[in-house]
Design a protein around this motif. Structure first.
Motif, short mmCIF file in Angstrom:
data_model
loop_
_atom_site.label_atom_id
_atom_site.label_comp_id
_atom_site.label_asym_id
_atom_site.label_seq_id
_atom_site.Cartn_x
_atom_site.Cartn_y
_atom_site.Cartn_z
N ASP A 1 40.44 71.40 39.11
CA ASP A 1 39.75 70.75 37.99
C ASP A 1 38.40 70.26 38.49
O ASP A 1 38.32 69.29 39.25
CB ASP A 1 40.60 69.59 37.48
CG ASP A 1 40.09 69.02 36.17
OD1 ASP A 1 39.18 69.63 35.57
OD2 ASP A 1 40.60 67.96 35.73
N VAL A 2 37.33 70.94 38.11
CA VAL A 2 35.98 70.59 38.56
C VAL A 2 35.40 69.59 37.56
O VAL A 2 35.20 69.91 36.39
CB VAL A 2 35.08 71.84 38.65
CG1 VAL A 2 33.71 71.46 39.17
CG2 VAL A 2 35.73 72.90 39.54
N ARG A 3 35.11 68.37 38.04
CA ARG A 3 34.68 67.31 37.14
C ARG A 3 33.35 66.72 37.60
O ARG A 3 33.07 66.66 38.80
CB ARG A 3 35.75 66.22 37.07
CG ARG A 3 37.07 66.75 36.55
CD ARG A 3 38.24 65.80 36.71
NE ARG A 3 38.12 64.63 35.86
CZ ARG A 3 39.11 63.76 35.68
NH1 ARG A 3 40.27 63.93 36.29
NH2 ARG A 3 38.95 62.72 34.90
N HIS B 1 44.27 69.78 41.49
CA HIS B 1 43.37 69.22 42.49
C HIS B 1 42.00 69.01 41.86
O HIS B 1 41.41 69.94 41.30
CB HIS B 1 43.27 70.15 43.69
CG HIS B 1 44.60 70.46 44.33
ND1 HIS B 1 45.15 69.67 45.32
CD2 HIS B 1 45.51 71.44 44.08
CE1 HIS B 1 46.32 70.16 45.68
NE2 HIS B 1 46.57 71.23 44.93
N VAL B 2 41.49 67.79 41.93
CA VAL B 2 40.22 67.44 41.32
C VAL B 2 39.11 67.57 42.35
O VAL B 2 39.17 66.98 43.43
CB VAL B 2 40.25 66.00 40.76
CG1 VAL B 2 38.88 65.61 40.19
CG2 VAL B 2 41.32 65.88 39.68
N TRP B 3 38.10 68.38 42.03
CA TRP B 3 36.89 68.52 42.85
C TRP B 3 35.72 67.98 42.05
O TRP B 3 35.55 68.31 40.88
CB TRP B 3 36.63 69.98 43.21
CG TRP B 3 37.66 70.57 44.14
CD1 TRP B 3 38.75 69.97 44.66
CD2 TRP B 3 37.68 71.93 44.63
NE1 TRP B 3 39.45 70.83 45.45
CE2 TRP B 3 38.82 72.03 45.46
CE3 TRP B 3 36.85 73.03 44.46
CZ2 TRP B 3 39.16 73.22 46.11
CZ3 TRP B 3 37.17 74.22 45.11
CH2 TRP B 3 38.31 74.31 45.93
N ARG B 4 34.90 67.15 42.69
CA ARG B 4 33.75 66.54 42.03
C ARG B 4 32.49 67.36 42.28
O ARG B 4 32.28 67.89 43.37
CB ARG B 4 33.55 65.11 42.52
CG ARG B 4 34.67 64.14 42.13
CD ARG B 4 34.60 63.79 40.67
NE ARG B 4 35.68 62.88 40.28
CZ ARG B 4 35.85 62.45 39.03
NH1 ARG B 4 35.03 62.85 38.08
NH2 ARG B 4 36.84 61.64 38.74
N GLU B 5 31.67 67.47 41.26
CA GLU B 5 30.39 68.14 41.41
C GLU B 5 29.57 67.44 42.49
O GLU B 5 29.47 66.21 42.51
CB GLU B 5 29.62 68.12 40.09
CG GLU B 5 30.24 68.97 39.01
CD GLU B 5 29.40 68.99 37.75
OE1 GLU B 5 28.25 68.47 37.79
OE2 GLU B 5 29.87 69.51 36.71
#
Length: 231
Positions: free
Chosen positions: A121-123, A150-154
């Motif tokens: 999940d790209v947030r 899995h959350v990935w941050r910009e």
């Protein structure tokens, strides 16, 4: 046949007027629920289609990173949840679609048979309250289906080593109860993953310098607010 007295005639006329009035109101209410002329609109002429990119610039970076970190796996982008999640049909499927089925997962990590193993999940660093609730709603459904999220941050994407470590640990947890009648998912053994990591990091450092073409695709496409909210 005896003629009706004035009182009976007036009552009969009033009843007929009442029935006609109720019938007219019913027809008007049915017509009001349908947008005027909606059926007459042509799908292409009324909504002129234009090709657009599937992934944003950050999502393309994340997709490239995931492919290099997990060779041999299938990576898919922007897949609607209704495409890879099944739900019982004892309740309205249309209602489920409005709640969460139309939401898309940014990146799917799949095995060779296209079975979903994990969702990335790209947030963005800053997001609205509505966007946060939408992401949380999607993650809640995916975790209930046994899919890791899995959350990935910009601007803060993990390294190749971090991706392998986190996803490898996630797969190990899910693969622990292997004594079942079904065949286990074809995953890269941990020793082989470590070997790929040791041999591939030098080449990965060079490929990271190749920036993707900037995207003109909208960063945040959303559905109308009329859709009911999931609890």
């Amino acid at each position: 046949m005896l003629p009706l007295d004035p009182m009976s005639s007036a009552a009969l006329a009033a009843s007929a007027i009442l029935v006609l009035t109720l019938l007219a109101l019913h027809l008007r209410s049915r017509n009001a629920t349908r947008p005027a002329g909606r059926e007459a609109l042509d799908t292409v002429a009324a909504w002129q289609p234009e090709a657009a990119r599937v992934l944003t610039a950050t999502e393309r970076d994340a997709c490239d990173l995931l492919k290099r970190a997990m060779p041999g796996f299938l990576v898919l982008g922007q897949v609607p949840m209704s495409r890879f999640i099944r739900v019982p049909l004892r309740h309205s499927y249309a209602d489920w679609l409005q709640r969460v089925g139309h939401l898309s997962a940014d990146l799917l990590l799949c095995d060779s048979s296209s079975r979903v193993l994990a969702v990335i999940d790209v947030r963005p660093p800053q997001e609205s309250e509505r966007s946060r609730r939408r992401h949380e709603r999607l993650a809640r459904v995916l975790r209930a289906a046994g899919i890791g999220v899995h959350v990935w941050r910009e601007g803060e994407l993990p390294s190749i080593g971090e991706v392998r470590s986190v996803l490898g640990a996630d797969f190990a947890r899910h693969a622990a109860p292997a004594a079942t009648s079904s065949r286990p998912m074809p995953l890269i053994p941990v020793p082989e993953m470590l070997e790929v990591l040791a041999e591939g990091d030098a080449a990965a450092a060079f490929s990271q310098a190749m920036e993707p073409v900037p995207s003109a695709f909208f960063d945040d496409l959303d559905m109308p607010a009329a859709a009911p909210r999931a609890r």
